[in-house]
Design a protein around this motif. Structure first.
Motif, PDB file in Angstrom:
ATOM      1  N   LEU A  68      53.573 -46.493 -67.735  1.00  8.94           N
ATOM      2  CA  LEU A  68      53.030 -46.616 -69.085  1.00  8.94           C
ATOM      3  C   LEU A  68      54.195 -46.678 -70.063  1.00  8.94           C
ATOM      4  O   LEU A  68      55.182 -45.945 -69.908  1.00  8.94           O
ATOM      5  CB  LEU A  68      52.140 -45.418 -69.440  1.00  8.94           C
ATOM      6  N   GLY A  69      54.092 -47.542 -71.074  1.00  7.13           N
ATOM      7  CA  GLY A  69      55.191 -47.629 -72.020  1.00  7.13           C
ATOM      8  C   GLY A  69      54.778 -48.184 -73.362  1.00  7.13           C
ATOM      9  O   GLY A  69      53.757 -48.868 -73.481  1.00  7.13           O
ATOM     10  N   VAL A  70      55.569 -47.870 -74.381  1.00 10.66           N
ATOM     11  CA  VAL A  70      55.397 -48.439 -75.717  1.00 10.66           C
ATOM     12  C   VAL A  70      56.768 -48.895 -76.202  1.00 10.66           C
ATOM     13  O   VAL A  70      57.798 -48.292 -75.876  1.00 10.66           O
ATOM     14  CB  VAL A  70      54.788 -47.428 -76.718  1.00 10.66           C
ATOM     15  N   THR A  71      56.782 -49.987 -76.980  1.00 10.22           N
ATOM     16  CA  THR A  71      58.035 -50.503 -77.521  1.00 10.22           C
ATOM     17  C   THR A  71      57.870 -50.817 -79.000  1.00 10.22           C
ATOM     18  O   THR A  71      56.773 -51.129 -79.471  1.00 10.22           O
ATOM     19  CB  THR A  71      58.479 -51.791 -76.797  1.00 10.22           C
ATOM     20  N   TYR A  72      58.976 -50.734 -79.705  1.00 13.05           N
ATOM     21  CA  TYR A  72      59.029 -51.149 -81.114  1.00 13.05           C
ATOM     22  C   TYR A  72      60.343 -51.891 -81.309  1.00 13.05           C
ATOM     23  O   TYR A  72      61.403 -51.440 -80.859  1.00 13.05           O
ATOM     24  CB  TYR A  72      58.969 -49.944 -82.050  1.00 13.05           C
ATOM     25  N   SER A  73      60.278 -53.052 -81.967  1.00 10.07           N
ATOM     26  CA  SER A  73      61.504 -53.818 -82.195  1.00 10.07           C
ATOM     27  C   SER A  73      61.465 -54.486 -83.561  1.00 10.07           C
ATOM     28  O   SER A  73      60.398 -54.815 -84.084  1.00 10.07           O
ATOM     29  CB  SER A  73      61.699 -54.875 -81.104  1.00 10.07           C
ATOM     30  N   ASP A  74      62.652 -54.664 -84.121  1.00 12.91           N
ATOM     31  CA  ASP A  74      62.834 -55.374 -85.387  1.00 12.91           C
ATOM     32  C   ASP A  74      64.057 -56.260 -85.222  1.00 12.91           C
ATOM     33  O   ASP A  74      65.179 -55.768 -85.067  1.00 12.91           O
ATOM     34  CB  ASP A  74      63.034 -54.384 -86.533  1.00 12.91           C
ATOM     35  N   LEU A  75      63.840 -57.584 -85.229  1.00 11.82           N
ATOM     36  CA  LEU A  75      64.929 -58.526 -84.997  1.00 11.82           C
ATOM     37  C   LEU A  75      65.775 -58.784 -86.241  1.00 11.82           C
ATOM     38  O   LEU A  75      66.802 -59.470 -86.153  1.00 11.82           O
ATOM     39  CB  LEU A  75      64.363 -59.861 -84.491  1.00 11.82           C
TER      40      LEU A  75
END
Length: 660
Positions: A356-363
């Protein structure tokens, strides 16, 4: 009232006069197919009264349709009964294309000849090689396609004629005999140029000098043409006009270029528009090295691609604007895309269990095109949290710089591990296929075990500092679902261990794989990996800095990390050296399903000095795969060919991703 009655009468007459089209004489399976494919053609006819000319049109459409299914002798007769058009079909025998042969000797092997003859009907009618229906017009098209292939291969005087077609009554196949006059193989002579100086001509010929004297294939001709055009793009003559004619004579091919060179431009200013969140200076720095130099269109294309690869923009349009004074400006029109994403994922793996996983990104962090990423993940083996930030154009160079911090807890078989660390890395990709990554990292590690002795486990608490280089060469045709090409990676690392015990080490790890297409839907994969870690003191090397092998990407008759030395309690200990080799024969059954037969062998050694290639563990097995855009889903079973005491007979694996 009379008007309403008149309108209703006309409508009723129109409905009553609509013709019915009935097809007779065909089997029940083909009838719905014909009706469906004829529907667009017959809409006009069936909406109007039955007439002889409409019936004739309907018969013509149906006959053409049946002809394209291989019934070359089909006959469709029409008749009218009341307001019904009856189409009576006499199919005749159904024929398919069979063998294709040449009555004269050529350089074409039978497979190539057959493929190029069949290509027009396979692509035009969307059929396979084995069930291509006989359609008379495609016989000549196939012959012409073979002729075009020969010409593109350098036989520019080749002529291909249909000598004969004959029927095999038993198989219902039409075999084709071709008369092929191949002619001589043409070679490329030195091109002729008009409109440029002799000095420019000499410089330009250096670009393709190795092709002069080579066969005048279409590929070589196009390459020379591109080299000439790119020469002017690269040397500042961006608006040069290049025209070429091809002359074939006496087994020689000469390219005659007519060139209007125009002005040579120097890049002066670069401007950007259309962006809102991104800092302008951050955009222009990609083009800064080009300013006040002779304009190089290839360099501008590369800078544009680097800008797109940041993921910040969904559109980048670069327009050169020339000026009479010999200078040129670049106008960059941009459209920003969505740069902030949040996602969650769930999966499973035969070793990790539930994932199980969650990700957050801002390029585009702070409008500076810094790429921020973060992830939190739970698996049946532990927890991971990490954050990172990447500068894609470090110090004004085509080098990406990354800072990463992470914390993890893992529970491999036999021990527990906690690690907190950080790493800085620099990645340079001088070519499309080769990259080099340098890194400097440090982490604090704590390990414990209730089943291993202290000697087996190694130091419990320590600081690991490391510096290394990873070189990668990727020549595969696809990074996710490859079936051709080489892929290799070489890691070299120096590190130190400071804590419960102090030592230093040198580590090297080489991974190689190669894919070779054998048949249309079959390819072979081979792999060889080898690695060693050389510590100053083997007794002070922690367990989680050793090599482990076995599992989905190694010898598949073992559990993950299960190959090699074991502790007194039966848990994997890893080792200072290892090697593994594999071969896979993969065949596509039907997209996206594939089957693979594999053979693995390898071993792990406690001491790096024990590395040898004798007496490896061996496995053979079967793999079922589903190829998806994210990579292949693999179901595999590996059988142990030379099982030793306490080793498994075999192991089942489930995972996502290419095997190697």
């Amino acid at each position: 009232m009379k008007i309403v009655f008149a309108i209703c009468s006309l409508l009723l007459c129109g409905i009553a006069s609509a013709a019915e089209v009935r097809i007779v004489g065909v089997d029940k399976l083909s009838l719905p197919l014909y009706q469906d494919q004829l529907k667009p053609r017959l809409q006009y006819i069936s909406a109007r009264p039955a007439t002889s000319w409409r019936a004739d049109d309907a018969a013509f459409y149906l006959e053409r349709l049946i002809l394209r299914r291989g019934y070359s002798q089909v006959d469709v007769q029409w008749s009218i009964s009341g307001n019904t058009i009856i189409l009576k079909v006499n199919n005749g025998p159904r024929l398919f294309y069979g063998a294709v042969q040449s009555q004269t000797q050529t350089t074409l092997d039978n497979e190539t000849l057959t493929n190029y003859f069949y290509q027009p009907i396979v692509e035009g009618e969307l059929v396979g090689l084995k069930n291509a229906p006989y359609i008379k017009e495609y016989t000549q098209r196939g012959a012409s396609n073979v002729e075009n292939y020969l010409k593109s291969s350098g036989f520019w005087q080749a002529e291909v004629r249909v000598e004969n077609e004959y029927v095999d009554i038993e198989t219902g196949r039409i075999h084709v005999l071709l008369d092929i006059d191949q002619g001589g193989l043409h070679s490329l002579t030195r091109p002729r140029f008009t409109g440029i100086s002799s000095t420019t001509e000499q410089e330009m010929i250096k670009e393709f000098s190795t092709l002069i004297g080579q066969p005048s294939t279409t590929e070589n001709i196009v390459k020379i043409n591109n080299d000439v055009s790119n020469y002017f793009r690269r040397t500042g003559y961006h608006f040069a006009e290049v025209n070429v004619t091809t002359e074939h004579h006496n087994s020689r091919t000469t390219l005659a270029f007519q060139i209007k060179q125009g002005k040579r431009y120097i890049l002066r200013d670069v401007s950007a528009s259309g962006h809102q969140d991104t800092q302008t200076r951050r955009i222009l720095r990609f083009f800064k090295p080009m300013r006040n130099k002779v304009y190089d269109a290839d360099a501008a294309d590369k800078a544009t691609n680097r800008l797109l690869n940041t993921g910040v923009f969904k559109k980048v349009v670069v327009t050169p604007v020339p000026h009479d004074d010999g200078f040129l400006d670049l106008d960059i029109e941009l459209e920003e895309g969505k740069t902030v994403t949040t996602s969650a994922y769930i999966g499973t793996d035969s070793y990790e269990g539930l994932v199980l996983g969650v990700t957050y990104s801002d390029l585009n962090l702070s409008g500076k095109m810094w790429q921020f990423s973060s992830r939190a993940e739970y698996t049946g083996r532990g927890l991971l949290g990490e954050v990172g930030i990447t500068e894609p154009f470090f110090a004004g160079e085509d080098i990406s710089f990354n800072l990463r911090a992470f914390a993890l807890q893992r529970s491999p078989d036999g021990y527990e591990k906690y690690e907190l660390g950080s790493e800085a890395s620099w990645t340079w990709q001088p070519t499309d296929n080769y990259s080099i990554r340098g890194y400097l990292g440090s982490s604090f590690v704590s390990t414990s075990s209730s089943s291993m002795t202290q000697e087996e486990l190694g130091p419990n608490d320590y600081l690991n500092t490391r510096i290394g280089i990873i070189q990668s060469l990727d020549l595969r045709n696809d990074p996710i679902l490859p079936n051709q090409g080489y892929n290799g990676e070489l890691l070299t690392e120096f590190g130190s261990i400071i804590g419960d015990a102090d030592t230093s080490y040198f580590k090297i790890d080489l991974n190689n794989s190669y894919r070779k297409k054998l048949l249309e839907n079959t390819y072979l994969i081979s792999r060889f990996d080898v690695g060693a870690i050389v510590p100053a003191n083997s007794e002070k090397l922690p367990i989680d800095r050793r090599f482990f092998s076995g599992g989905t990407n190694s010898v598949r008759s073992f559990d993950e990390r299960g190959l090699g030395p074991r502790s007194g309690s039966g848990d994997p200990l890893g080792g200072e050296s290892y090697w593994v080799g594999s071969a896979e024969l993969v065949r596509e059954i039907r997209k996206p399903f594939h089957l693979a037969l594999f053979y693995d062998l390898g071993q792990v050694y406690s001491d790096y000095e024990d590395l040898n290639f004798s007496s490896p563990s061996q496995a053979v097995g079967l793999s079922a795969r589903i190829h998806l855009p994210i990579g292949p889903i693999r179901f595999e079973y590996g059988y142990n060919l030379n099982r030793k005491v306490k080793e498994p007979k075999g192991t089942f694996h489930f995972t996502i991703g290419a095997s190697f």
